[in-house]
Design a protein around this motif. Sequence first.
Motif, mmCIF file in Angstrom:
data_model
loop_
_atom_site.group_PDB
_atom_site.id
_atom_site.type_symbol
_atom_site.label_atom_id
_atom_site.label_comp_id
_atom_site.label_asym_id
_atom_site.label_seq_id
_atom_site.Cartn_x
_atom_site.Cartn_y
_atom_site.Cartn_z
ATOM 1 N N PHE A 59 -15.776 -0.880 -1.852
ATOM 2 C CA PHE A 59 -15.473 0.055 -0.659
ATOM 3 C C PHE A 59 -17.089 0.140 0.236
ATOM 4 O O PHE A 59 -17.146 -0.005 1.296
ATOM 5 C CB PHE A 59 -15.151 1.249 -1.267
ATOM 6 N N ASN A 66 -6.329 -0.203 -4.890
ATOM 7 C CA ASN A 66 -6.635 1.178 -5.592
ATOM 8 C C ASN A 66 -5.508 1.684 -6.678
ATOM 9 O O ASN A 66 -6.002 1.925 -7.840
ATOM 10 C CB ASN A 66 -7.187 2.238 -4.680
ATOM 11 N N SER A 71 -5.213 8.680 -2.758
ATOM 12 C CA SER A 71 -4.124 8.025 -2.251
ATOM 13 C C SER A 71 -3.731 8.194 -0.969
ATOM 14 O O SER A 71 -3.239 7.544 -0.242
ATOM 15 C CB SER A 71 -2.923 8.258 -3.071
ATOM 16 N N GLU A 86 -13.124 9.472 2.294
ATOM 17 C CA GLU A 86 -12.973 8.600 0.995
ATOM 18 C C GLU A 86 -14.202 8.364 0.146
ATOM 19 O O GLU A 86 -14.156 8.722 -0.824
ATOM 20 C CB GLU A 86 -12.330 7.424 1.275
ATOM 21 N N ASN A 90 0.560 3.633 -3.354
ATOM 22 C CA ASN A 90 0.129 5.009 -2.965
ATOM 23 C C ASN A 90 0.945 5.899 -3.158
ATOM 24 O O ASN A 90 0.827 7.118 -3.651
ATOM 25 C CB ASN A 90 -0.714 4.841 -1.984
ATOM 26 N N PRO A 111 -8.883 -1.871 -0.236
ATOM 27 C CA PRO A 111 -8.768 -0.851 -0.950
ATOM 28 C C PRO A 111 -7.664 -0.033 -1.166
ATOM 29 O O PRO A 111 -6.917 0.355 -2.186
ATOM 30 C CB PRO A 111 -9.960 0.107 -0.513
ATOM 31 N N PRO A 112 -6.958 0.364 -0.153
ATOM 32 C CA PRO A 112 -5.751 1.063 -0.243
ATOM 33 C C PRO A 112 -4.684 0.086 -1.066
ATOM 34 O O PRO A 112 -3.600 0.886 -1.358
ATOM 35 C CB PRO A 112 -5.212 1.179 1.393
ATOM 36 N N ALA A 122 0.759 -1.175 -0.040
ATOM 37 C CA ALA A 122 0.053 0.061 -0.012
ATOM 38 C C ALA A 122 0.786 1.281 0.012
ATOM 39 O O ALA A 122 0.516 2.424 -0.903
ATOM 40 C CB ALA A 122 -0.933 -0.117 1.356
ATOM 41 N N ASP A 178 -6.173 6.873 1.563
ATOM 42 C CA ASP A 178 -5.910 5.201 1.539
ATOM 43 C C ASP A 178 -4.539 5.293 2.454
ATOM 44 O O ASP A 178 -4.579 4.359 3.258
ATOM 45 C CB ASP A 178 -5.596 4.765 0.178
#
Length: 310
Positions: free
Chosen positions: A251, A286, A67, A111, A42, A282-283, A38, A70
């Motif tokens: 999400f 994504n 980002s 988010e 990100n 998700p983080p 992550a 996240d």
Amino acid sequence: MHMPNSSSMTEFLLLEFADTWDLQLLHFWLFLGIYLAALLGNGLVITTVACDHRLHTPMYFFLLNLSLLDLGAISTTVPKAMANSLWNSRAISHPGCAAQVFLFVFLISAELYLLTVMAYDHYVAICKPLHYGTLLGSRACVHMAAAAWGSGFLHAVLHTANTFSLPLCQGNAVDQFFCEVPQILKLSCSNAYLREVAVLVLSVFVHFYCFVFIVLSYVQIFRAVLRIPSEQARHKAFSMCLPHLSVVSLFITSGMFAYLKPLSIYSPSLDLVLAVLYSVVPPVVNPLIYSMRNQDLRDGIRKLITWTSI
């Protein structure tokens, strides 16, 4: 009989992943790998968008904010779970638990609002391209992003204040790897949690409105895309929208189910899976989803990597 509120407790006990040291260590390495992925993904998105002037557009500005959110969300929960696994501990202090609830609710709420703004950005870009510069100028983008962050902050203040003023009668063991509002509600005295439930209902109404707005936006987007005569243009439009739609679906569905699930349904494994789906997955995915489907972002990342390797 006097019922202590949560502030009278000095610590909470988080979920223990395993009862043996080897399995605890395995969970530590698993979470470490997820966390580093992550951070890397990100971090690359943030650095690429910030450094590549070609990506200084509304869509990438919102992606940069996503980002950042996240990174904040996963940094709020996973490092503490890693530390507890490594040190074979379950404890989190009362201030630490309150801070975790506040930061996590703040970041995931912001988010959701930002994902709503991104749906609007896609809608204007595809359905009203001639008005894009007017509706999504630099100042408007900053205002919308600030509104998402600010709304998330107010949301977090409301939930944290309500949750940690409840009288608790069911001990201090939280059945989750981080301090999550539904799990803390399970520790409250009978009927004492109804005030926070009312706040949750209000929040769900707002979030449902966001969800409906996103769905309606994409209905209009797909109708417009299907009318585009050029196959290449249709492919580009779908490449821009489908990643966002997949992120939103994962999400919102997992998060809303986790918070709307009745307290009477007791399933620690289900709670854990839902928490991982909306807080950890998700983080990590994504950056992959957006970069895999976006040629400009992929080119920017390759350019950044090439420049740093020289």
